[in-house]
Write a protein that holds these residues in place. Structure first.
Motif, PDB file in Angstrom:
ATOM      1  N   SER A   4      -3.643   8.908  -1.713  1.00 59.24           N
ATOM      2  CA  SER A   4      -3.392   8.054  -0.558  1.00 59.24           C
ATOM      3  C   SER A   4      -3.771   6.645  -0.958  1.00 59.24           C
TER       4      SER A   4
ATOM      5  N   THR B 173       0.845  -1.200   0.000  1.00 61.36           N
ATOM      6  CA  THR B 173       0.000   0.000   0.000  1.00 61.36           C
ATOM      7  C   THR B 173       0.880   1.251   0.000  1.00 61.36           C
ATOM      8  N   MET B 174       0.522   2.215  -0.813  1.00 55.01           N
ATOM      9  CA  MET B 174       1.342   3.427  -0.945  1.00 55.01           C
ATOM     10  C   MET B 174       0.911   4.491   0.071  1.00 55.01           C
ATOM     11  N   PRO B 175       1.866   5.312   0.524  1.00 54.41           N
ATOM     12  CA  PRO B 175       1.556   6.328   1.528  1.00 54.41           C
ATOM     13  C   PRO B 175       0.901   7.575   0.930  1.00 54.41           C
ATOM     14  N   LEU B 176       0.377   8.382   1.833  1.00 55.34           N
ATOM     15  CA  LEU B 176      -0.155   9.707   1.480  1.00 55.34           C
ATOM     16  C   LEU B 176       0.939  10.531   0.809  1.00 55.34           C
TER      17      LEU B 176
ATOM     18  N   ASP C 120      -5.005   3.684   0.147  1.00 56.70           N
ATOM     19  CA  ASP C 120      -6.347   3.119   0.294  1.00 56.70           C
ATOM     20  C   ASP C 120      -7.216   3.974   1.197  1.00 56.70           C
TER      21      ASP C 120
END
Lengths: 359, 359
Positions: free
Chosen positions: B272, B243-246, B274
């Motif tokens: 962001s 999952t990628m960060p903000l 998710d």
């Protein structure tokens, strides 16, 4: 059961009416599950005294038929469920923001947080048995027995969270009936959300097509940019605080501690609303360099905090210890409370810093 | 269809073999859905040429029977699905980290990101029809037609994400067949995850009880603390980037722009993995004060970026513009690339800063 007065003596009391108190950080770190009498208390009004035998929960609004449930009804109609979850006040660590510039509200240190085994029934089971329509636009509103400026405490959560398996109507905490100050005989537990959305002394649940219009929901607990003041704040423009952000605190040593030179054990907690904490970094020099702490987490407890421990070799002198956590999305915390300062002092989640003297 | 050479001429090319390129930021901000020929290209090896008629996807491992599917098989057996999602390289904005200290990998500006309507079939539909057991401990491994140092490209995702409704086997991008450099004839699209988990030119899917042992999965794309170097890194200790960060970037004006004094429109994106972006703050003075930008988001596109726009009144002089986003958990970005620096330059997500001169 100890008396409320005895339990208050264990805590750092910020206010008597409403009663607000938190444990010393070292005691918070002693057990993964926080003892009920060490658990922070956040009240907005009076502490209601409720007779469990006469207690009835009312359920109404957008369901086919309104219900009234006694505690026995709940235990007999629905499966019992236990969830290990962290409860945290949106104002936790507000003291750090107050050091930047004045903020409203009690100056919580890092102790407005605790983790417990909550036992009760799933709110989703109750709502589904009541025939609720699963619409994304519905909200589940709660009303409580405590009065805030003459009006019952009220808040709401989106239906999706109300139906989630972790959301409970809880009658027990760590295997014992709720203490009066924690919501006896029944409270809501919404894991991952700010504590304000987990009302105590629950009186009524209403399913409706809009969030609660109670001031607790409609006006308070909104996050604003740093240029907004009490005078200019428009509640409709604030962000409703539900899921809590990534945060971490150093519980031991305490601020201002005098330590012996050499290896010192640093301990604390880290928590992320609905994500997993994957790494915790600790610095002995205010954040110039970092070392990786060992983590202790109950993998089954998705909504509970992570304990962390590290031995740091500290030479004599003044040191600023600092901690920051990382979540599974690779997101970490801002460095300074200035970076997220808001006039209500909510969601204080910058690196936690503790100054110590090593002799 | 334009030629690859024509499309390369539109992009900022970081490398020819493997071919890696990104669009100028202003062009990225022109349309909410990024045109296929403006979309960043991240290759790890050669650009395979695949005949769509002879193409077969193999599905094997922990499923009752292995399958081979042609493109026509897929279209006829499973429902077509379209998801609007942002794809982003884990190295997006690496250039900012390289300004702190050397990092490995291409110096992506903020353009290793794009948003498209991806059309294909749901990976979950394929796996469920193949009779998969829904175990939390299973992983779905992908192998592709491109070769990386002589070995097929490979990666994997946890089964839960493979079964999520947003995860696709995609044959089209913005309504047209995939371009060769974007994975023709079939690629994986894992919304919210780093692009590395969305292999192009897909050859094979294997359900197994462990993550892919391909070096792409087992060694690369791991997040390390700032004290780890290429020499000391132990891949098993790194955090697997899924999952990628903000993150947020200023797309207009460009770095070094000369602007006229008065109101200037600043534009960019925020994203962001998710979560939803709930607020974007923009500063005209390097972060001392902030103003709130207007957001433009497709509410149905849960895994897509948010565009933002603000008019700032800028007096003559040198200015450092900065942007930071906030997600629905009240989490925001660190101030400095130093705060999250790692030797591979991954997940560069500090405030994006652009220096301009106002005349």
């Amino acid at each position: 059961m100890s008396s409320l007065a005895e339990r208050k003596a264990r805590l750092i009391v910020h206010g008597e009416a409403p009663y607000n108190a938190e444990p010393p950080l070292a005691r918070l770190r002693a057990y993964y599950r926080t003892a009920a009498d060490d658990f922070y208390v956040r009240s907005h009004g009076d502490l209601p005294e409720i007779d469990a035998d006469g207690y009835r929960l009312r359920l109404d609004g957008a369901i086919p038929t309104a219900l009234e449930l006694s505690l026995d009804d709940m235990r007999s109609r629905y499966a019992e469920a236990t969830v290990t979850a962290t409860m945290q006040c949106a104002g936790n660590r507000r003291a750090d923001m107050r050091a930047v510039a004045p903020v409203s509200g009690d100056p919580w240190d890092g102790g407005a947080i605790g983790t417990a085994d909550w036992t009760g029934v799933r709110l989703g089971d109750v709502l589904r048995e009541a025939g609720i329509a699963e619409s994304a636009d519905l909200h589940v509103a709660f009303e409580s027995h405590d009065l805030v400026e003459g009006r019952p405490y009220g808040a709401s959560i989106p239906l999706a969270k109300a139906l989630a398996p972790e959301t409970l109507l809880a009658f027990a905490m760590n295997g014992a009936p709720l203490l009066p100050e924690h919501g006896f005989p029944l409270r809501v537990v919404v894991p991952g959300f700010a504590g304000v959305r987990s009302p105590k002394w629950l009186k009524r649940i209403t399913v409706q097509d809009h969030p609660s219009d109670n001031p607790i929901q409609a006006e308070d607990y909104k996050l604003f940019p740093s240029d907004v003041t009490a005078e200019t704040a428009d509640p409709a423009q604030g962000h409703t605080i539900n899921t809590m952000p990534l945060n971490a605190a150093i519980c031991e040593p305490a601020r201002g501690a005098r330590l012996a030179a050499g290896a010192n054990t640093i301990r604390g907690y880290a928590v992320s609303g609905d994500r997993t904490v994957v790494r915790v970094d600790v610095s002995g020099n205010g954040g110039r360099t970092w070392a990786q702490a060992a983590l202790e987490h109950d993998a089954r407890a998705r909504f509970a905090w992570t304990f962390w421990t590290i031995d740091l070799d500290l030479p004599p002198g003044e040191h600023e210890l600092a901690v920051r956590a990382w979540d599974e999305a690779g997101q970490t915390q801002p460095a300074l409370p200035d970076d997220t300062w808001n006039y209500k002092g909510y969601l204080s989640a910058a690196w936690h810093r503790v100054r110590v003297t090593v002799e």
